[in-house]
Scaffold this motif. Structure first.
Motif, PDB file in Angstrom:
ATOM      1  N   ALA A 140       3.050  -7.048  13.326  1.00 39.51           N
ATOM      2  CA  ALA A 140       2.492  -6.917  11.978  1.00 39.51           C
ATOM      3  C   ALA A 140       3.584  -7.025  10.922  1.00 39.51           C
ATOM      4  N   MET A 141       4.752  -6.445  11.181  1.00 37.57           N
ATOM      5  CA  MET A 141       5.854  -6.517  10.222  1.00 37.57           C
ATOM      6  C   MET A 141       6.337  -7.949  10.052  1.00 37.57           C
ATOM      7  N   LEU A 142       6.343  -8.707  11.122  1.00 35.19           N
ATOM      8  CA  LEU A 142       6.808 -10.096  11.047  1.00 35.19           C
ATOM      9  C   LEU A 142       5.862 -10.974  10.233  1.00 35.19           C
ATOM     10  N   ASP A 143       4.638 -10.514  10.026  1.00 40.92           N
ATOM     11  CA  ASP A 143       3.704 -11.242   9.162  1.00 40.92           C
ATOM     12  C   ASP A 143       3.954 -10.942   7.682  1.00 40.92           C
ATOM     13  N   VAL A 144       4.837  -9.980   7.396  1.00 36.41           N
ATOM     14  CA  VAL A 144       5.088  -9.547   6.025  1.00 36.41           C
ATOM     15  C   VAL A 144       6.482  -9.933   5.543  1.00 36.41           C
ATOM     16  N   ARG A 202       5.442  -6.090  -0.617  1.00 36.17           N
ATOM     17  CA  ARG A 202       5.164  -7.529  -0.757  1.00 36.17           C
ATOM     18  C   ARG A 202       4.147  -7.785  -1.861  1.00 36.17           C
ATOM     19  N   ASP A 203       3.057  -7.061  -1.832  1.00 35.52           N
ATOM     20  CA  ASP A 203       2.007  -7.273  -2.830  1.00 35.52           C
ATOM     21  C   ASP A 203       2.501  -6.949  -4.234  1.00 35.52           C
ATOM     22  N   ALA A 233       2.771  -9.687  -7.222  1.00 32.73           N
ATOM     23  CA  ALA A 233       2.030  -9.437  -8.456  1.00 32.73           C
ATOM     24  C   ALA A 233       2.939  -9.465  -9.682  1.00 32.73           C
ATOM     25  N   ALA A 234       4.225  -9.141  -9.469  1.00 36.75           N
ATOM     26  CA  ALA A 234       5.196  -9.152 -10.564  1.00 36.75           C
ATOM     27  C   ALA A 234       5.813 -10.544 -10.777  1.00 36.75           C
TER      28      ALA A 234
END
Length: 251
Positions: free
Chosen positions: A23-27, A237-238, A242-243
């Motif tokens: 899951a971390m590798l997807d981020v 990440r999000d 967003a910034a």
């Protein structure tokens, strides 16, 4: 603006697993792969490197003191020549496996107590730098902005990459608060994400005494072994996206 997002991965050992590496590798955009001295074993290293290659995530060697029992977070007195050899051993092992999986080690990040020690100890910093130079001087090293490594690495022709920690508390001097101190590790996703955005867009972080510390980082770290690490990484990440910040590996 562009920033790298890195995490410590592959930190299980044998039948014991830590965190959700897949899951971390997807981020993240960079994976600091444990080299077997504080965590990790050949099978875990192989699987982590293969998964990183599949996702286009940059691989780094997370070298450490030889300290499986203490997870590499106990400071150790190691002879400089021995430390150099042990870092070289770890780096070569992970890079060899990464290449077999179709990738390669692209940078070096010391782990835990070794990371903090070489920020202030020139002798051990020189030993780590010497190991990287012996193996491949084109590999940069991730470190704090206030670190003895920068000057030593520059002298040896080795580049450094400054990083910031979204989930760790800072002292007014710009160093990390000891994990033995209350509040050293942050767990609230909203708080951690807001800190990461401020680090990147404003170049500052609030220290534990309320003062502002300048932060010029090319990579943001989120620890893979903390509870809800994936949730924290996704919030970072999000928040960055967003910034208006682009997530991209620094190499």
């Amino acid at each position: 603006m562009t920033i790298d997002l890195n995490a410590d991965l592959g930190e299980g050992f044998g039948n014991w697993r830590l965190g959700d590496d897949a899951a971390m590798l997807d981020v993240v955009t960079s994976a600091n792969v444990a080299c077997g001295f504080h965590a990790g074993d050949p099978l875990i290293i192989r699987r982590t490197c293969a998964a990183a290659v599949d996702r286009g995530v940059m691989i780094g060697a997370q070298v450490s003191y030889r300290d499986l029992a203490g997870f590499g977070r106990r400071e150790m007195e190691v002879d400089a020549e021995e430390l150099c050899a042990e870092v070289l051993y770890q780096l070569a092992a992970v890079d060899g496996i990464a290449r077999a999986m179709g990738g390669r080690v692209s940078y070096v990040k010391p782990h835990g107590a070794l990371y903090n020690r070489i920020c202030r100890d020139p002798e051990q910093a020189e030993a780590v730098v010497a190991a990287v130079v012996d193996y491949d001087r084109s590999l940069p090293m991730l470190t704090l902005p206030v670190s003895a490594v920068h000057e030593i690495a520059a002298r040896e022709g080795l580049s450094t990459v400054t990083e910031a920690f979204a989930d760790r508390a800072y002292t007014p001097a710009g160093t990390l608060v000891s994990r033995r101190s209350p509040g050293a590790v942050l767990h609230d996703p909203a708080e951690v994400a807001a800190r990461a955005v401020r680090m990147v867009t404003a170049g500052t972080v609030t220290a534990v005494d309320g003062s502002e510390v300048a932060m010029d980082a090319r990579s943001i770290c989120v620890h893979g072994d903390t509870p809800d690490a994936v949730l924290l990484a996704r919030a970072i990440r999000d928040g960055l996206l967003a910034a208006g910040v682009t997530l991209k590996a620094f190499r």
